[in-house]
Design an enzyme around this catalytic site. Structure first.
Site, PDB file in Angstrom:
ATOM      1  N   ASP A 151      -0.037 -33.674 -34.812  1.00  0.00           N
ATOM      2  CA  ASP A 151      -1.014 -32.665 -35.299  1.00  0.00           C
ATOM      3  C   ASP A 151      -1.698 -33.148 -36.561  1.00  0.00           C
ATOM      4  OD1 ASP A 151      -0.838 -30.967 -33.289  1.00  0.00           O
ATOM      5  OD2 ASP A 151       0.847 -30.031 -33.893  1.00  0.00           O
ATOM      6  N   ASP A 199       2.068 -28.082 -35.844  1.00  0.00           N
ATOM      7  CA  ASP A 199       3.549 -28.312 -36.141  1.00  0.00           C
ATOM      8  C   ASP A 199       4.252 -29.719 -35.848  1.00  0.00           C
ATOM      9  OD1 ASP A 199       3.566 -28.305 -33.155  1.00  0.00           O
ATOM     10  OD2 ASP A 199       4.861 -26.257 -32.957  1.00  0.00           O
ATOM     11  N   ASP A 245      -2.390 -22.529 -32.529  1.00  0.00           N
ATOM     12  CA  ASP A 245      -1.369 -22.679 -31.538  1.00  0.00           C
ATOM     13  C   ASP A 245      -0.692 -21.527 -30.821  1.00  0.00           C
ATOM     14  OD1 ASP A 245       0.109 -24.322 -29.771  1.00  0.00           O
ATOM     15  OD2 ASP A 245       1.684 -24.464 -31.268  1.00  0.00           O
TER      16      ASP A 245
END
Length: 884
Positions: A616, A612, A326
């Site tokens: 996800d 997070d 990410d």
């Protein structure tokens, strides 16, 4: 029956003010009264139980039986030595188990779930085990429920309760629900939430009514008594190897005994020799040593901010070939700052110091952005999502403090942000009516807006105006700014969530930046050098993501980026085929993340994926290594992951991969060492029996060598410092044999040299007294001297050989002779013990050995050094070939 009671009854009964929560003093009292909020596991094994468990082995039983027989025939010394070896072996086993257990216990402490509670009027994050009855618990999407709660507030709250009810669809919760039937099942208790269930949507508050074993989950736990002991794939592989070697060793022992019978040797002595050899040859301690190496390695990882939850992840880390990361907080600093504000036809650069005044259009835009946040910002400190903190901080610059703005504009309803809509909406009071405030991705807002706010007027949103906003957004994205749009609409009533985001009035947008972490550039270069492909996956605009990726060295051009929309438009087969072309995936949904992971895996890659959020979890589970964020990550993402980053930093992932590679190499060194020693011992016994030579080693000597030269150097090799060149190698193929790259050859050559040199030392010892291998009636003194030399050579050659196994390529001198003090210590202790055994009269008598003179010691040391020097020579030849 808490679900039958009203909130007021509950507050009175539990003695708590929901606005302030419990005081610190009251928490202490209740913690003593109710105990920690944890489910009781199986009681830990006592030292005695661990010790007894070490003795539960067929070979140990045979050894103890042999000790009894030696006592019966009057060989008391041998019996004492056998019993001492068995007991010492058990003590080492207990130490190993305790060491591994403590390391894993420490990791479990680090991964303890957290809970948000209100205490002394402040919201604090604490360990879930510290929650007590009466605590006011704050709930939001992505958190596990820490205890059984009676809800006091709820806003669109949904909780996934399949662990208790078996119902996969999340239950809708309502704090105000009244329940009169005391037989209402758990799944229908709408005003309650239960320990270990999961908030999937909305937010709420509740008061803890039961903790630990008093919870609904605790009642279930009482009925369960699981004692699962899982092995990692590597441990399973080595356990299978151990079984195969055990069969081979036992066959050899049987052959030895049969040959001894035919040759009419002393049967009892041969029986003891065969059993001792079986104990020496079978690497029964291998899985235990591997467990220690893994556990200690995992503990080392925790010091570099990487908490590995599952031991198999350590093995997989060493084979990672793609890191999907990410952007926000992992590659960047997670400190968002608004740089630009855009309303139709007007772009303003935000001052980074001091204050400014907003024009009427900007004021409308900023008011919407600030009211549509859950963040707070006072005295330079913010709480909440970094993006939202940046928006509230922006208000401070333009004299629009949130705490003043909310007066008269209190929130009445909300629709939380989710990664599919990429929008968040709130309904606030606005005079006598209400106003919807919405913020989110500009392209999504344009799909929901039909009007625009321009120069203080509401005008229809035509293609020209929409194109203008998109052009401004794209210009900001090209400068690596993250773009957030805002829209609003007035309404006479509060609206249902699904009605909030329609017919909106577009107010404008802002561009903010989260600067890259300074250390990430170097980490990305390290990853590339190690043959690992870094990939950025983000919900940001494609241009923004690509600009940052190019700056960091992840991508080289915009052509290496792909948006979620383009992924959807591409046939799956084509996407899988072309996946290696792309380094940036922007504007992606959780479903896209799973698709990206699958695509890389279809190319044979081992994929690490960061995440997070609640959504996800599927991609974290699908990846070979799921990595959750420790700071910004939800409990769900942490639960689904294999590893948690306590600093949310990409650099830590690369460091963890390096540590994973080092651990795998160390385990391999340990295995090669143990197999070399075992092979050498078998040769030293098997060949003399087959060729009708005198046996060079007594059973007690074999047991002693096995104890001293196996355990200590093996563990020391397992904690060897990492090779500096480990990150210059290509990622390991997970299907690769454990004995690839010459490892099997190394084990065979090492064992062959150790065994043959032991026999040469024995032969030399006989020859100094005028005897040969086929001499009949060898004198006891001559045999003792020859056995002593063989005994010392076998032990010391194994100790020296362990030094050369520290690297498969580098020389020992380049590696640094003293860079692993544990190994130097293990070798020194081993040699010292050998000297004591042959020098102290009572030990020498017990082991049937005698002191050596200077010349004999010199020869013994020369023989013992040959396997070490041979392995170093082989490495030198390989290096020369590689250079050519």
């Amino acid at each position: 029956m808490w679900f039958l009671k009203t909130v007021d009854q509950l507050i009175e009964e539990l003695g708590v003010d929901p606005r302030r929560g419990l005081s610190a003093a009251e928490v202490e009292v209740r913690l003593k009264k109710f105990g920690p909020n944890a489910l009781k596991g199986k009681p830990k094994k006592s030292l005695l139980a661990l010790f007894v468990a070490q003795l539960k082995d067929m070979l140990i039983y045979v050894l103890l039986a042999a000790a009894i027989v030696t006592i019966i025939i009057g060989e008391y010394t041998d019996a004492v030595i056998i019993v001492c070896v068995v007991l010492l072996n058990a003590v080492i086993g207990v130490f190993q188990e305790q060491k591994a257990g403590k390391a894993l216990e420490a990791l479990q402490q680090m991964t303890t779930p957290k809970a948000l509670v209100r205490r002394d009027g402040e919201i604090r994050e604490i360990n879930a085990k510290d929650v007590v009855p009466g605590d006011v618990v704050i709930l939001d999407a992505g958190r596990y429920i820490p205890a059984d709660l009676r809800l006091t507030e709820s806003a669109n709250l949904q909780i996934e309760e399949s662990a208790l009810t078996g119902e996969s669809v999340p239950s809708e919760k309502d704090a105000s629900a009244r329940i009169d039937d005391d037989q209402t099942p758990i799944g229908d208790q709408k005003n309650c939430a239960f320990m270990t269930t999961l908030v999937t949507y909305g937010r709420g508050e509740g008061i803890a009514v039961a903790t630990g074993m008093a919870t609904e989950m605790g009642k279930i736990a009482k009925e369960l008594d699981a004692d699962e002991e899982t092995l990692t794939p590597l441990q399973k592989k080595l356990a299978e190897l151990g079984k195969s070697l055990s069969v081979i060793a036992l066959v050899i022992c049987l052959v030895i005994f049969i040959v001894a019978l035919i040759q009419r040797r002393n049967l009892f002595e041969m029986f003891l020799t065969a059993i001792s050899l079986a104990v020496a040859a079978i690497p029964e301690g291998l899985p235990a040593i591997v467990a220690i190496v893994l556990a200690l390695g995992v503990t080392r990882m925790s010091r570099i901010h990487a908490i590995v939850k599952r031991l198999p992840a350590v093995e997989t880390l060493g084979a990672v070939s793609v890191i999907c990361s990410d952007k926000t907080g992992t590659l960047t600093q997670n400190k968002m700052t608004v740089q630009k504000i855009y309303t139709f036809g007007h772009l303003r650069v935000v001052p980074q110091e001091g204050t400014a005044t907003a024009d009427p259009n900007e004021k409308e835009l900023l008011t919407t952005l600030i009211l549509c946040t859950d963040a707070t910002y006072e005295n330079g400190e913010g709480t909440g999502d970094p993006t939202e903190i940046a928006l509230v901080a922006l208000g401070e610059i333009y004299h629009l403090e949130k705490k003043k703005l909310v007066i008269g504009r209190e929130r009445q309803a909300e629709r939380p942000f989710d990664s599919d809509r990429k929008l968040m909406s709130t309904v606030n009071r606005h005079g006598k009516n209400f106003r919807v405030h919405t913020k989110g991705a500009i392209d999504n807002l344009l799909n929901h807006a039909n009007r625009a706010w321009i120069d203080g007027k509401i005008v229809p949103l035509n293609e020209e105006i929409a194109a203008d906003f998109l052009k401004a957004a794209e210009a900001m994205s090209d400068q690596a700014l993250r773009v957030i749009g805002a829209a609003f609409k007035d309404t006479e009533t509060t609206l249902a969530p699904e009605q909030m985001e329609s017919d909106l009035i577009l107010a404008g947008l802002v561009g903010m930046i989260d600067p890259p972490r300074l250390e990430v550039k170097d980490a990305i270069q390290d990853a590339k050098q190690a043959g690992i492909t870094p990939v950025m996956i983000t919900g940001d605009h494609q241009h923004t993501a690509a600009a940052i990726a190019i700056d960091l060295g992840i991508a080289t051009s915009l052509e290496q980026s792909l948006s979620g929309r383009e992924i959807d438009a591409m046939p799956e087969a084509e996407f899988y085929e072309k996946i290696d072309r792309y380094r940036v995936f922007a504007r992606v949904s959780p479903e896209h993340k799973v698709k990206i992971v699958k695509a890389f895996q279809s190319q044979g890659k081992v994929v690490s994926m960061t995440g997070d959020g609640v959504n996800d979890a599927p991609s974290l589970k699908r990846a070979d290594i799921g990595v959750a964020m420790g700071i910004t990550g939800t409990d769900v993402s942490k639960g689904a992951s294999d590893m948690i980053l306590t600093d949310d930093n990409f650099t830590t992932i690369v460091a963890a991969v390096e540590e994973g590679r080092t651990i795998y190499h160390n385990i391999r060194k340990t295995v090669i060492f143990l197999l070399s020693c075992n092979f050498g011992e078998i040769l030293a016994i098997f060949l003399p029996i087959v060729f009708f030579w005198p046996v060079p080693l007594l059973p007690t000597q074999i047991l002693w060598i096995n104890l001293i030269t196996d355990s200590l150097p093996a563990i020391a090799l397992g904690v060897d410092p990492g090779d500096k060149k480990v990150m210059q190698e290509r990622p390991r193929d997970p299907k690769e044999s454990f004995f690839a790259h010459g490892a099997a050859f190394q084990a065979i050559i090492g064992g062959l040299l150790i065994g043959v040199l032991t026999l040469l030392a024995f032969t030399y010892g006989l020859s100094t007294r005028g005897y040969g291998l086929y001499s009949s009636h060898i004198a006891a003194g001559a045999l003792n001297e020859a056995e002593t030399m063989a005994f010392v050579v076998l032990a010391v050659s194994q100790l020296f050989y362990s030094l050369s196994l520290r690297s498969q390529h580098e020389s020992l001198l380049k590696k640094g002779l003293f860079s692993n003090f544990y190994l130097i210590g293990a070798v020194a202790v081993g040699i010292l013990l050998q000297i004591l055994v042959i020098s102290l009269p009572f030990l020498a008598r017990a082991f049937h050995v005698q002191p050596l003179n200077f010349r004999e010691w010199l020869l013994v040391i020369i023989f013992a050094l040959i396997p070490l020097l041979a392995n170093e020579s082989i490495k030198a030849i390989r290096r020369m070939k590689k250079e050519r």
